[in-house]
Scaffold this active site. Structure first.
Site, PDB file in Angstrom:
ATOM      1  CG  ASN A 152      33.312  25.480  44.424  1.00 36.48           C
ATOM      2  OD1 ASN A 152      32.278  26.125  44.568  1.00 36.48           O
ATOM      3  ND2 ASN A 152      34.328  25.624  45.242  1.00 36.48           N
ATOM      4  CB  ALA A 201      40.411  28.671  30.231  1.00 34.59           C
ATOM      5  CG  HIS A 202      42.082  26.924  35.942  1.00 35.72           C
ATOM      6  ND1 HIS A 202      42.152  26.122  37.057  1.00 35.72           N
ATOM      7  CD2 HIS A 202      41.542  28.093  36.356  1.00 35.72           C
ATOM      8  CE1 HIS A 202      41.693  26.793  38.112  1.00 35.72           C
ATOM      9  NE2 HIS A 202      41.308  27.991  37.710  1.00 35.72           N
ATOM     10  CB  THR A 238      48.507  44.148  26.673  1.00 34.04           C
ATOM     11  OG1 THR A 238      48.908  45.512  26.617  1.00 34.04           O
ATOM     12  CG2 THR A 238      48.876  43.444  25.376  1.00 34.04           C
ATOM     13  CB  CYS A 326      39.918  28.996  48.129  1.00 35.08           C
ATOM     14  SG  CYS A 326      39.048  28.538  46.670  1.00 35.08           S
TER      15      CYS A 326
END
Ligand SMILES: *Cc1c(COP(=O)(O)O)cnc(C)c1O
Length: 389
Positions: A152, A201-202, A238, A326
């Site tokens: 990254n 996904a982001h 959920t 981060c």
């Protein structure tokens, strides 16, 4: 508002309109719990299973091998902790590298505190780990190797296929963090020869807070988010139906357009790197020149503070990063840049530009023009400034 030039797509991306549109009904009229037996429950269940098929297809996996998680960090945790715990009877040794994302490194550190032994392999000056390093590090107790597909920060793309020949031969599980790779380079789990993979996904124009773990059929792993029976008892809770549907749409778009997208980004990347090399003295391009993410540019500027550089770029409406999101905000230089051999003060003066969908050649031209001016100004006033790299 003035035009913002966002070049931090490795930190996150916006959500594509088509993705958002696909998600919206699942917040309102299609709000059922997928575990419920009546109609709207079934609608959610179907949506999840269709999404699972799409995600599986995008990486050449089977849909039963996809487990939805709350993002890339959670996928890394599910895989590494899950495999470590379930295979304890075979051994307690894990091999990874010094340039992994913190989601992998800190998970490994946590496992060390629980009695696992971890080898953190060195990388070469471009960020590569070799298959022979892996072979040499394997012991009788080794159960898992975790090496990222694309870094990254410096963009280096590893030769996972070569590494997998070693792990397959030795019968050891191989995980790859593919969070940066998905959507930017083709990813085929069969061709790579891996047992597990993480995605988020982001990082490919989907929503935040949703990701997936690919875990090959037959791999033994335990759950650490315990509760209900969702995701075949491997990840309770959920399901985030809108997120899951959005991720599936995003990965479908990303993998369909991958060639066009990466060609465009490579053009922007190469223009930027070549002009910086020619026009700004005392710099170093970090990461491999060719085997790198299409949109990634990582540069160290001698005699410059990365944070001042970012602030001045921000004043020019350019949004970039000095390392991974981060670690920015802390004063420690990036562990990735130190691992490829940069000195602390050089690592501090580093900039990551990650191009994406919304960027144009005009953006790249403007960025280099601004960088030239800012670097020169900062160097004139910098007490750090001296001669060559
Ligand atoms: C962003 C990123 C992660 C973490 O993903 P989240 O969805 O933000 O938790 C993990 N690994 C790599 C390589 C990343 O770039």
């Amino acid at each position: 508002m003035e035009k913002i030039i966002y070049v931090d797509h490795s930190a996150t991306t916006y959500v594509k309109k088509e993705v958002l549109e696909e998600m919206l009904p699942y917040f309102t009229e299609k709000y059922g719990n997928a575990s419920s037996p009546y109609k709207i429950g079934g609608i959610s269940k179907n949506a999840i299973e269709n999404a699972r098929k799409k995600v599986a297809k995008a990486i050449n996996a089977h849909s039963e091998e996809i487990y939805f998680t709350a993002g890339g960090s959670e996928a890394d945790n599910l895989i590494i902790r899950g495999i470590a715990m379930a295979n304890r009877n075979k051994g307690n040794h894990i091999i990874t590298s010094k340039i992994e994302h913190l989601a992998v490194l800190n998970t490994c550190k946590a496992l060390e505190r629980q009695g696992f032994e971890v080898t953190y392999l060195d990388v070469d000056e471009n960020g590569f780990v070799t298959a022979s390093q892996i072979r040499d590090a394997i012991k009788d107790t080794t159960i898992l190797v975790s090496i990222m597909l694309a870094n990254n920060e410096i963009g280096t793309i590893q030769d996972i296929q070569e590494i997998s020949k070693v792990t397959k031969f030795k019968g050891i599980y191989l995980h790859t963090d593919a969070v940066q790779a998905i959507g930017s380079v083709p990813v085929d789990v069969e061709a790579l020869g891996i047992d597990a993979l993480s995605m988020s996904a982001h990082k490919f124009y989907g929503p935040k807070g949703i990701g997936a773990a690919y875990i090959r059929k037959g791999v033994k792993f335990d759950s650490h988010i315990t509760g209900g029976h969702q995701e075949k008892n491997k990840r309770a809770g959920t399901e985030n139906v809108p997120g899951i549907v959005g991720m599936a749409k995003a990965i479908e778009i990303a993998t369909t357009n991958i060639e066009e997208y990466s060609e465009k980004l490579i053009e922007l990347r190469e223009y930027t790197i070549n002009r910086i090399l020619e026009e700004i003295p005392n710099i170093k391009i970090n990461g491999d020149r060719n085997k790198r993410l299409p949109g990634n540019v990582n540069i160290s500027f001698k005699g410059i503070e990365g944070e001042s550089l970012l602030l001045m770029l921000d004043m020019k409406n350019i949004e970039a990063s000095s390392g991974s999101a981060c670690t920015s905000g802390s004063l420690d230089p990036s562990h990735v840049l130190l691992a490829i051999g940069l000195k602390h003060e050089v690592a501090h003066g580093s900039l990551r530009i990650s191009f994406g969908d919304c960027n144009t050649m005009e953006d790249a031209i403007y960025i280099v023009d601004c960088l030239k001016e800012i670097v020169q100004r900062l160097r004139e006033i910098s007490p750090l400034n001296s001669n060559n790299m």
